[in-house]
Each structure stands twice: as structure tokens, then as C-alpha cells.
Design a protein around this motif. Structure first.
Motif, PDB file in Angstrom:
ATOM      1  N   ALA A   1      36.634  37.184  45.660  1.00  0.00           N
ATOM      2  CA  ALA A   1      37.087  36.136  46.589  1.00  0.00           C
ATOM      3  C   ALA A   1      37.264  34.818  45.849  1.00  0.00           C
ATOM      4  N   TYR A   2      36.367  34.547  44.923  1.00  0.00           N
ATOM      5  CA  TYR A   2      36.470  33.322  44.134  1.00  0.00           C
ATOM      6  C   TYR A   2      37.784  33.307  43.345  1.00  0.00           C
ATOM      7  N   LEU A   3      38.090  34.395  42.670  1.00  0.00           N
ATOM      8  CA  LEU A   3      39.299  34.469  41.849  1.00  0.00           C
ATOM      9  C   LEU A   3      40.576  34.448  42.693  1.00  0.00           C
ATOM     10  N   LYS A   4      40.523  35.032  43.883  1.00  0.00           N
ATOM     11  CA  LYS A   4      41.699  35.046  44.758  1.00  0.00           C
ATOM     12  C   LYS A   4      42.067  33.643  45.220  1.00  0.00           C
ATOM     13  N   ARG A   5      41.137  32.712  45.109  1.00  0.00           N
ATOM     14  CA  ARG A   5      41.414  31.340  45.514  1.00  0.00           C
ATOM     15  C   ARG A   5      42.579  30.751  44.710  1.00  0.00           C
ATOM     16  N   TYR A   6      42.782  31.217  43.488  1.00  0.00           N
ATOM     17  CA  TYR A   6      43.875  30.709  42.650  1.00  0.00           C
ATOM     18  C   TYR A   6      45.219  30.965  43.320  1.00  0.00           C
ATOM     19  N   ARG A   7      45.469  32.225  43.689  1.00  0.00           N
ATOM     20  CA  ARG A   7      46.760  32.575  44.302  1.00  0.00           C
ATOM     21  C   ARG A   7      46.931  31.895  45.654  1.00  0.00           C
TER      22      ARG A   7
ATOM     23  N   ASP B   1      42.333  24.952  38.757  1.00  0.00           N
ATOM     24  CA  ASP B   1      41.742  24.632  37.455  1.00  0.00           C
ATOM     25  C   ASP B   1      40.351  25.244  37.309  1.00  0.00           C
ATOM     26  N   GLU B   2      39.548  25.241  38.388  1.00  0.00           N
ATOM     27  CA  GLU B   2      38.211  25.845  38.352  1.00  0.00           C
ATOM     28  C   GLU B   2      38.301  27.342  38.070  1.00  0.00           C
ATOM     29  N   VAL B   3      39.219  28.019  38.747  1.00  0.00           N
ATOM     30  CA  VAL B   3      39.368  29.466  38.556  1.00  0.00           C
ATOM     31  C   VAL B   3      39.793  29.769  37.116  1.00  0.00           C
ATOM     32  N   VAL B   4      40.742  29.029  36.610  1.00  0.00           N
ATOM     33  CA  VAL B   4      41.192  29.242  35.227  1.00  0.00           C
ATOM     34  C   VAL B   4      40.044  28.994  34.257  1.00  0.00           C
ATOM     35  N   SER B   5      39.265  27.959  34.517  1.00  0.00           N
ATOM     36  CA  SER B   5      38.123  27.637  33.661  1.00  0.00           C
ATOM     37  C   SER B   5      37.115  28.784  33.626  1.00  0.00           C
TER      38      SER B   5
ATOM     39  N   THR C   1      42.149  39.053  29.913  1.00  0.00           N
ATOM     40  CA  THR C   1      43.561  39.374  30.132  1.00  0.00           C
ATOM     41  C   THR C   1      43.754  40.064  31.476  1.00  0.00           C
ATOM     42  N   ILE C   2      42.875  41.011  31.789  1.00  0.00           N
ATOM     43  CA  ILE C   2      42.973  41.714  33.074  1.00  0.00           C
ATOM     44  C   ILE C   2      42.837  40.731  34.223  1.00  0.00           C
ATOM     45  N   LEU C   3      41.853  39.844  34.136  1.00  0.00           N
ATOM     46  CA  LEU C   3      41.655  38.852  35.206  1.00  0.00           C
ATOM     47  C   LEU C   3      42.859  37.919  35.325  1.00  0.00           C
ATOM     48  N   SER C   4      43.371  37.479  34.201  1.00  0.00           N
ATOM     49  CA  SER C   4      44.524  36.566  34.227  1.00  0.00           C
ATOM     50  C   SER C   4      45.755  37.240  34.816  1.00  0.00           C
ATOM     51  N   LEU C   5      46.020  38.465  34.379  1.00  0.00           N
ATOM     52  CA  LEU C   5      47.191  39.176  34.898  1.00  0.00           C
ATOM     53  C   LEU C   5      47.048  39.459  36.385  1.00  0.00           C
ATOM     54  N   ARG C   6      45.847  39.807  36.811  1.00  0.00           N
ATOM     55  CA  ARG C   6      45.638  40.165  38.220  1.00  0.00           C
ATOM     56  C   ARG C   6      45.618  38.935  39.136  1.00  0.00           C
ATOM     57  N   TYR C   7      44.840  37.918  38.757  1.00  0.00           N
ATOM     58  CA  TYR C   7      44.612  36.807  39.685  1.00  0.00           C
ATOM     59  C   TYR C   7      45.499  35.592  39.430  1.00  0.00           C
ATOM     60  N   ILE C   8      45.948  35.398  38.218  1.00  0.00           N
ATOM     61  CA  ILE C   8      46.826  34.268  37.926  1.00  0.00           C
ATOM     62  C   ILE C   8      48.288  34.687  38.095  1.00  0.00           C
ATOM     63  N   SER C   9      48.644  35.811  37.485  1.00  0.00           N
ATOM     64  CA  SER C   9      50.039  36.266  37.543  1.00  0.00           C
ATOM     65  C   SER C   9      50.334  37.137  38.753  1.00  0.00           C
TER      66      SER C   9
END
Length: 144
Positions: free
Chosen positions: A5-11, A77-81, A93-101
Motif C-alpha cells: 500500500a505504501y508503494l502504491k501511493r506513488y502511482r 519522493d518518499e516512495v522513491v527514497s 529494479t522489480i519495485l521500480s518497474l512495478r510501482y514507478i513504471s
């Protein structure tokens, strides 16, 4: 808050930023086109007064939307950090591709030359590391 849930905040923040920017653009478009119909009966205010009110409201709304965008950018910015604090590059990489991209499991698996199932298992490991990072940061004064 659980790591997923924390990571989904980015999208979610990204979608909200995009929506608010569109609101600002729509508002500017309305102002440029002139939203006052001068052919209708006039009550006691002049068209200039009405346009001034519209512009004043628009300026206030734009300021409010920009403040909201700023807050949403902080969330991103918090999620990326937090993702950048993950020690294993493959997990990062997995987290970035899934939650950022916003990539699918299949496209992540293809990019990393792994099976989709294996990527999902690694994702579980990554979430455990994110949980530790969030808990550690919270203990040290960073609140997410």
C-alpha cells in the motif's frame, strides 16, 4: 501501513497530480475563452465584475491545486527514497518497474529474463525489505 500500500501511493499520487494539472489547464482554457455570456440579461453586475470574480476564483483554485500537487510530489519522493534504500539491485529494479513504471509481472519477468512466478517471489522479498526500511525510518523520526 503495509509495504505494498505504501508503494502504491506513488502511482496514485501520479494520477492525482495529472488530474489536478488537467484541472488547472481546463480552468485556464475557460478563462481564455471567456466564460461569460454577454447575450443574456444582466442582473446588477457588469460583465467586467463577473469576469473579475471568475478570475479571482480561478487564481485561488490554481493556488490550492498547486499546493496539493506539491504535497503529492512529496509522497512520490518518499516512495522513491524508500525504493532506493533497498540493498539488492534486482529487488530495487522489480519495485521500480512495478510501482514507478506500472509494469506487469510478465513484462518485468521478460526484462529481467526470469519467470513471472520467480519475479513475484522476489517481489515478496522486496516487500519484506521495504517493511524493514519503513519501520526503521519511522523509529528514527521519518513518518510515512
Amino acid at each position: 501501513m503495509n509495504p505494498k500500500a505504501y508503494l502504491k501511493r506513488y502511482r496514485l499520487a501520479w494520477f492525482e497530480i495529472t488530474r489536478r494539472k488537467k484541472e488547472i489547464e481546463d480552468l485556464k482554457q475557460i478563462l481564455m475563452l471567456g466564460s461569460v455570456d454577454y447575450t443574456k440579461e444582466r442582473v446588477q453586475s457588469s460583465p467586467k465584475d463577473t469576469m473579475a470574480q471568475i478570475m479571482s476564483t480561478a487564481v485561488d483554485l490554481e493556488a490550492k491545486l498547486n499546493d496539493e500537487i506539491e504535497e503529492l510530489m512529496k509522497i512520490r519522493d518518499e516512495v522513491v527514497s524508500v525504493i532506493n534504500k533497498v540493498s539488492d539491485e534486482r529487488l530495487k529494479t522489480i519495485l521500480s518497474l512495478r510501482y514507478i513504471s506500472g509494469e506487469t509481472w510478465e513484462s518485468i519477468a521478460e526484462a529481467l529474463d526470469l519467470t513471472s512466478r520467480w519475479v513475484q517471489m522476489l517481489h515478496g522479498d522486496a516487500l519484506q525489505e521495504v517493511r524493514k526500511i519503513i519501520e526503521n525510518d519511522t523509529v528514527h523520526g521519518n513518518s510515512y
